[in-house]
Design an enzyme around this catalytic site. Structure first.
Site, PDB file in Angstrom:
ATOM      1  CD  GLU A   1     101.671  34.687 -59.163  1.00 54.97           C
ATOM      2  OE1 GLU A   1     101.396  33.836 -59.574  1.00 54.97           O
ATOM      3  OE2 GLU A   1     101.303  36.227 -60.241  1.00 54.97           O
ATOM      4  CG  ASP A   2     100.147  38.481 -55.658  1.00 61.88           C
ATOM      5  OD1 ASP A   2     101.424  38.134 -56.282  1.00 61.88           O
ATOM      6  OD2 ASP A   2      99.122  38.285 -56.456  1.00 61.88           O
TER       7      ASP A   2
END
Ligand code: MN
Length: 237
Positions: free
Chosen positions: A122-123
């Site tokens: 996600e990051d």
């Protein structure tokens, strides 16, 4: 973490804090990490000194997976900070894994490796394909379950977490519950810069809704979540 809480000087050395003792390193003692580093308290509370008898190394493959995941996560998150713009981001996935061991007594290396890696897709630029090659299909699947689709708007993503929560695998639910517990304790300790009462309250309410879809997964994590949410709803009402 607020500036006024920062120590004005370096924390005491180990010897200054616990006194010099000639005991062997096996005696553990009551060393308070929080006394040594008041601004670095673990969101999972104090952990007990490890007894050497516990360290029999009978799961080298599991330990290898966990250390590999820690190393990978630290390197992928290395330029990122938490919302306070100061704490290294990797403190979060490591803290989530620590909640699982220290509080929930979860020792499954697949769950712990997934916790350590849960925000890498996600990051960071990490892909699921990469995780599958490096850590295997199961870890890859759990991280996928913990990954929001960032092409969708914030409110849609938050609603999808509620909608999908019940259908997650048991192992993904453990990671998600520990992740929420870490984030809510962070919020309680220090709301991110610019978050007003309503935003804090809405975050606690949203978390409560997600968790309500995962009841019956782990009583310790759920109790911890219930407690922190109750305190937050009072604090930010
Ligand atoms: Mn997370």
């Amino acid at each position: 973490m607020s500036d006024e809480k920062m120590p004005s000087e370096d924390p005491p050395t180990y010897e200054e804090a616990v006194g010099s003792s000639n005991g062997d390193c096996n005696n553990g003692g009551n060393i308070s990490i929080n006394a040594l580093y008041p601004t670095l308290e673990s969101p999972s509370g104090e952990s007990k000194p490890v007894k050497h008898a516990d360290l029999n190394g009978n799961d080298p493959a599991g330990i290898e997976l966990i250390i590999k995941a820690t190393d990978f996560s630290a390197r992928r998150h290395r330029f990122q900070k938490r919302k306070d713009n100061r704490t290294p981001y990797v403190n979060h996935p490591i803290g989530v894994a620590h909640i699982l061991t220290n509080e929930a007594h979860i020792y499954d290396p697949i769950v712990l490796a997934s916790a350590l890696l849960h925000d890498t897709v996600e990051d960071t630029k990490t892909t699921l394909e990469e995780l599958k090659i490096m850590f295997g299909q199961e870890v890859c699947d759990i991280v996928a379950e913990c990954t929001d689709d960032k092409s969708k708007a914030y409110n849609i993503r938050k609603q999808l977490q509620i909608d999908h929560a019940a259908s997650h695998s048991f192992k993904a639910k453990l990671v998600k519950l520990a992740d929420k517990l870490y984030n809510l304790r962070d919020l309680e300790r220090q709301p991110p810069h610019g978050w007003d009462r309503k935003r804090c309250r809405d975050y606690a309410k949203w978390s409560k809704e997600v968790i309500s879809q995962m009841r019956g997964t782990n009583q310790i994590l759920e109790n911890g979540l219930d407690e922190v949410i109750e305190r937050l709803l009072l604090k930010f009402k």
